[in-house]
Design an enzyme around this catalytic site. Structure first.
Site, PDB file in Angstrom:
ATOM      1  N   ASN B 410      34.594  22.671  22.257  1.00  0.00           N
ATOM      2  CA  ASN B 410      35.281  22.342  20.762  1.00  0.00           C
ATOM      3  C   ASN B 410      35.240  20.829  20.854  1.00  0.00           C
ATOM      4  OD1 ASN B 410      37.090  22.129  18.957  1.00  0.00           O
ATOM      5  ND2 ASN B 410      38.434  23.528  19.514  1.00  0.00           N
ATOM      6  N   ASP B 411      36.083  20.149  21.634  1.00  0.00           N
ATOM      7  CA  ASP B 411      36.211  18.729  21.110  1.00  0.00           C
ATOM      8  C   ASP B 411      34.948  17.981  21.399  1.00  0.00           C
ATOM      9  OD1 ASP B 411      39.005  18.766  20.861  1.00  0.00           O
ATOM     10  OD2 ASP B 411      39.377  18.668  22.803  1.00  0.00           O
ATOM     11  N   VAL B 412      33.857  18.198  22.333  1.00  0.00           N
ATOM     12  CA  VAL B 412      32.609  17.581  22.478  1.00  0.00           C
ATOM     13  C   VAL B 412      31.750  17.875  21.310  1.00  0.00           C
ATOM     14  CG1 VAL B 412      32.986  17.691  25.044  1.00  0.00           C
ATOM     15  CG2 VAL B 412      31.850  19.426  23.910  1.00  0.00           C
ATOM     16  N   VAL B 413      32.043  18.546  20.325  1.00  0.00           N
ATOM     17  CA  VAL B 413      31.205  18.779  19.197  1.00  0.00           C
ATOM     18  C   VAL B 413      31.729  18.442  17.901  1.00  0.00           C
ATOM     19  CG1 VAL B 413      29.910  20.502  20.382  1.00  0.00           C
ATOM     20  CG2 VAL B 413      31.826  21.366  18.994  1.00  0.00           C
ATOM     21  N   ALA B 451      42.329  18.608  23.086  1.00  0.00           N
ATOM     22  CA  ALA B 451      42.894  17.481  22.419  1.00  0.00           C
ATOM     23  C   ALA B 451      43.891  17.724  21.768  1.00  0.00           C
ATOM     24  CB  ALA B 451      41.755  16.543  21.905  1.00  0.00           C
TER      25      ALA B 451
END
Lengths: 97, 484
Positions: B410-413, B451
């Site tokens: 999720n957050d890393v994309v 996050a």
């Protein structure tokens, strides 16, 4: 200032630099095995545990022996468990034939 | 070796032991070097194990005539438990296992510190504390620091273990005035430590202070790690790993053993390097990770970000697009670990490869819950490691790729990290999945990531949401592809 203590501090500082230099660039594939392998090495505290767990003429049996024995066991869990899980992980890394 | 006795001529067994220690230190260094390259890593691990065995044997040789019963009982029991734990653990439970083992190492160092203190009391005037004032103070300070660092490594690792195995919730638990509490705990521990060193000749008061310091250290480990969220665990685990090395080095100062000092600081330094790599991958400082309470927004007011224009699709639609794809990049995340979907993902890529599609994996450095988490999981599922690509190596290839499959990441994309200055993620290097011709996001619901930030990727025109459990979705896709 005692000369031997000074010598120990030298050893410490140099070893820290060596530690930084030895691992310059680690591929992410190895982050986990490197961590668990070095984690196993931190079980080197087993030597300290052996030193305090011994019973001899200079070191009589006492609370130190019991804590030392527990420390021996805990350190060996760290050492054997750490090296074994690392080996298990390493065995999985292979290239396509 | 005990450096304090170095002026004296060593006995023959002590000299022999010294050579063993020197050899084991060299072996440890070579082992760590080998462990940082894929080809040599496995032999490096065995070399380190050999070095450890040599060090233990050398210690026996050095001690000479002693009653070793307690040592042997401890070593045998510990080895058996360690072997059992390592043999039983599932690959998916590796992050929490590493945390737990690390905790045991910390507790061992703490006990070495405690035992050394008792030894000073038991041996009375013969102890180094009384006979050599300058050395005594130095040894005493190191002894107390061993207890403190070992203790907080132990409880910190246990909390990390509980968070990783989801026995307690992963969100940061922020105590009111937690910074003040941490500072107070630290100062009290240091203050009582000084008193304990001073009081070593008065055994009752000394032991009381020692226990107090130990309890404060244990409490510190809890308060420090409770405040850190599950997604930041890669940083926390590598930092705690570094601490357990430092605790070992401190124990080395306490009993004046150079081999302990060297090996402990090697681990301490290499742990710090991993920690810095992890922080850099998130574009955050170590202080922010440790004390920032990042991700706590989730627990606060449940402010739901409104998603507009999100397009979902079903397995058949996705299979149709995949059937024609020439190139595909899979982006795994923590969700893949939770769904235990790594085998299904591998089978899906096999199926795609059979149809002539090149499949690669893009692994973000902080995807998952420990450094290299995705690599281990995919290796378990027999994905060859030369199909795994680091972010920098593959990020420019997304624009030439037909399909990107995001599974559990999720957050890393989240493209907001690149262009939305208001986003808490702004500045974090992310994978450019939105540049692929079409993107499928396999996700159970539209919930926020670690996050607690809205993911702008989900609103892009070329993105389709495939709401399902990761493993189920992959299995269904395989079935649909076979029929297509």
């Amino acid at each position: 200032m005692n000369a031997f203590i000074l010598l120990e501090i030298y050893v410490f500082v140099l070893a820290c630099f060596a530690g930084f230099q030895l691992i310059s660039k680690v591929p992410p594939t190895l982050h986990t095995p490197l961590m668990s392998g070095s984690n196993a090495i931190s079980g080197i505290t087993i030597l300290g545990a052996m030193y305090v767990a011994k019973v001899s003429a200079e070191a009589p049996f006492g609370a130190s022996t019991i804590f030392g024995m527990l420390a021996c066991a805990l350190a060996m869990i760290n050492v054997v468990g750490g090296f074994a899980v690392t080996e298990r992980m390493m065995r999985m890394f292979k290239k396509k034939d | 070796m005990n450096l304090l006795t170095a002026t004296m001529q060593l006995k023959w067994n002590e000299s022999l032991a010294e050579f063993g220690f020197i050899a084991s230190v060299i072996m440890f260094m070579l082992a760590i070097m080998r462990m940082s390259k894929v080809k040599t890593a496995r032999s490096g691990n065995w070399l380190a194990a050999g070095a450890m065995a040599l060090a233990v044997i050398s210690q026996f040789v050095e001690e000479g005539q002693i009653n070793p019963v307690f040592i042997i009982v401890g070593i045998v029991a510990g080895s058996a438990i360690g072997a059992y734990l390592a043999w039983r653990v599932q690959m998916t439970q590796m992050p929490e296992m590493v945390a737990l083992l690390n905790g045991f190492g910390g507790l061992a160092s703490m006990f070495v510190g405690l035992a050394s203190y008792f030894q000073f009391i038991e041996t009375g005037a013969r102890g180094t504390l009384a006979s050599l004032p300058a050395v005594g103070a130095f040894t005493g300070v190191n002894l107390m620091l061993t207890v403190i660092v070992g203790g907080l490594t132990f409880t910190g690792s246990v909390i990390a273990f509980l968070k990783l195995s989801e026995k307690i919730r992963g969100v940061p638990i922020l105590l009111p005035a937690r910074h003040a509490i941490n500072v107070a705990l630290g100062l009290l521990a240091l203050g009582f430590s000084a008193l304990a060193v001073w009081a070593v000749s008065n055994s009752v008061l000394g032991v009381l202070l020692l226990v107090l310091v130990g309890l404060l250290a244990l409490a510190m480990g809890v308060t420090l790690v409770l405040a850190i969220g599950g997604g930041d665990m890669p940083v926390v685990i590598s930092l705690l790993n570094s601490y357990s090395g430092i605790a070992g080095a401190l124990a080395g100062f306490t009993i004046h053993s150079p081999v302990l000092i060297v090996s402990g600081s090697l681990v301490g330094a290499s742990g710090i390097i991993l920690t810095m790599i992890m922080c850099k991958a998130m574009n955050r400082s170590l202080a922010n990770v440790m004390f920032g309470g990042f991700g706590a927004a989730e627990t606060g007011e449940k402010k739901k970000d409104e998603y507009k224009n999100v397009k979902s699709c079903d397995v058949e639609e996705a299979a149709l697009v995949l059937a024609d794809a020439q190139s595909c990049i899979v982006v795994p995340g923590y969700g893949m670990a939770v769904a235990q979907a790594q085998h299904a993902v591998r089978e899906l890529s096999d199926q795609l490869a059979k149809r002539g599609c090149t499949v690669r994996y893009a692994v973000h450095p902080v995807a998952g819950r420990m450094p290299g988490h995705m690599n281990v999981l995919l290796a378990e599922a027999n994905v060859p490691y030369d199909q795994l690509f680091e972010m920098d190596a593959i990020n420019s290839d997304f624009k030439n790729t037909d399909v990107a499959i995001v599974i559990g990441a999720n957050d890393v994309v989240n493209p907001a990290a690149k262009d939305n200055k208001a986003s808490p993620l702004y500045g974090m290097p992310v994978l450019n999945v939105e540049e692929a011709r079409s993107v499928f996001v396999i996700k159970r619901s539209l919930g926020a990531g670690f996050a607690g930030v809205k993911n702008e990727l989900f609103e892009k025109d070329n993105v389709r949401m495939l709401y399902a459990d990761g493993r189920k979705a992959c299995e269904d896709l395989i079935k649909a592809l076979k029929e297509a």
